[in-house]
Design a protein around this motif. Structure first.
Motif, mmCIF file in Angstrom:
data_model
loop_
_atom_site.group_PDB
_atom_site.id
_atom_site.type_symbol
_atom_site.label_atom_id
_atom_site.label_comp_id
_atom_site.label_asym_id
_atom_site.label_seq_id
_atom_site.Cartn_x
_atom_site.Cartn_y
_atom_site.Cartn_z
ATOM 1 N N THR A 70 0.838 -1.197 0.000
ATOM 2 C CA THR A 70 0.000 0.000 0.000
ATOM 3 C C THR A 70 0.875 1.251 0.000
ATOM 4 O OG1 THR A 70 -1.816 -1.133 1.109
ATOM 5 C CG2 THR A 70 -1.788 1.273 1.256
ATOM 6 N N ILE A 71 1.912 1.241 0.806
ATOM 7 C CA ILE A 71 2.857 2.373 0.824
ATOM 8 C C ILE A 71 3.496 2.527 -0.551
ATOM 9 C CG2 ILE A 71 5.065 3.200 1.740
ATOM 10 C CD1 ILE A 71 4.208 2.051 4.460
ATOM 11 N N ALA A 72 3.909 1.413 -1.147
ATOM 12 C CA ALA A 72 4.538 1.465 -2.470
ATOM 13 C C ALA A 72 3.563 2.008 -3.513
ATOM 14 C CB ALA A 72 5.035 0.087 -2.869
ATOM 15 N N HIS A 73 2.353 1.505 -3.493
ATOM 16 C CA HIS A 73 1.350 1.954 -4.463
ATOM 17 C C HIS A 73 1.070 3.450 -4.304
ATOM 18 C CE1 HIS A 73 -2.158 1.908 -7.047
ATOM 19 N NE2 HIS A 73 -2.818 2.543 -6.092
ATOM 20 N N ASN A 74 0.856 3.900 -3.080
ATOM 21 C CA ASN A 74 0.557 5.320 -2.847
ATOM 22 C C ASN A 74 1.731 6.214 -3.245
ATOM 23 O OD1 ASN A 74 -1.980 4.639 -1.912
ATOM 24 N ND2 ASN A 74 -1.392 4.693 0.244
ATOM 25 N N THR A 75 2.937 5.779 -2.936
ATOM 26 C CA THR A 75 4.129 6.543 -3.307
ATOM 27 C C THR A 75 4.247 6.626 -4.830
ATOM 28 O OG1 THR A 75 5.240 5.830 -1.287
ATOM 29 C CG2 THR A 75 6.641 6.712 -3.032
ATOM 30 N N LEU A 76 4.020 5.508 -5.487
ATOM 31 C CA LEU A 76 4.089 5.469 -6.947
ATOM 32 C C LEU A 76 3.024 6.367 -7.569
ATOM 33 C CD1 LEU A 76 5.303 4.248 -9.520
ATOM 34 C CD2 LEU A 76 3.722 2.331 -9.243
#
Length: 191
Positions: A70-76
């Motif tokens: 989720t952190i990766a997706h939001n950052t991306l």
């Protein structure tokens, strides 16, 4: 074989342990969206900084993978929404040079594209000159797929109009450009 993080209630996660387990999968995920190694590494670094800073807020140990992705997706998504990767027109292949001995429609193509508003020239260069798929164009420019398709279509229409204005081409009954190309001296774009 994947390593699983098995922790008892007394154990806690570390950024290093999460990096060891998830970095390759996260990198593969980010790269699939960006298609650029350096930018992928930058986004991945930002992801792990956020993980490191927020690791204490992780409540359920069972949901660690979901939390990390989720952190990766939001950052991306933040990166793609904020960042429009500029596409320098000068990067277009040399075979589209205006200095050709024989003046042809190909000679006018790049000057006509360069003359378009950037909103249309960048997607058109990526799709028509560089041969990128429309989904790749959307990712590179940080826009939606429908936005990329719309800009490419509008860019094609503007390019078509440019050939008609500059080179006196006309549309036939099937909607294709027809006509004889002007000499270089008569070309408005290549002078």
């Amino acid at each position: 074989m994947k390593k699983a993080i098995l922790l008892s209630d007394n154990d806690s996660f570390t950024s290093e342990s999460l990096w060891e387990v998830y970095s390759k999968d996260l990198k593969r995920y980010v790269f699939s969206q960006i298609k650029d190694e350096d930018t992928t590494n930058d986004v991945l670094q930002e992801v792990f900084i956020k993980i490191h800073l927020n690791i204490a807020s992780l409540q359920k140990k069972e949901s660690v993978k979901s939390w990390v992705f989720t952190i990766a997706h939001n950052t991306l998504m933040n990166f793609l929404n904020k960042k429009s990767i500029p596409f320098p027109i000068e990067d277009v292949a040399d075979d589209f040079s205006a200095d050709e001995e024989i003046h042809s429609a190909k000679s006018c193509l790049l000057p006509l594209i360069k003359n378009l508003p950037e909103k249309y020239s960048e997607p058109l260069l990526l799709s028509e000159i560089k041969g990128k798929k429309q989904s790749e164009v959307a990712n590179l420019l940080g826009i939606t797929l429908s936005g990329a398709k719309s800009r490419i279509q509008r860019g094609r229409k503007l390019l078509q109009q440019g050939f008609m204005d500059c080179c006196h081409y006309k549309l036939n009954n099937d909607g294709f450009l027809v006509g004889e190309h002007q000499d270089k001296a008569d070309c408005k774009m290549c002078k």
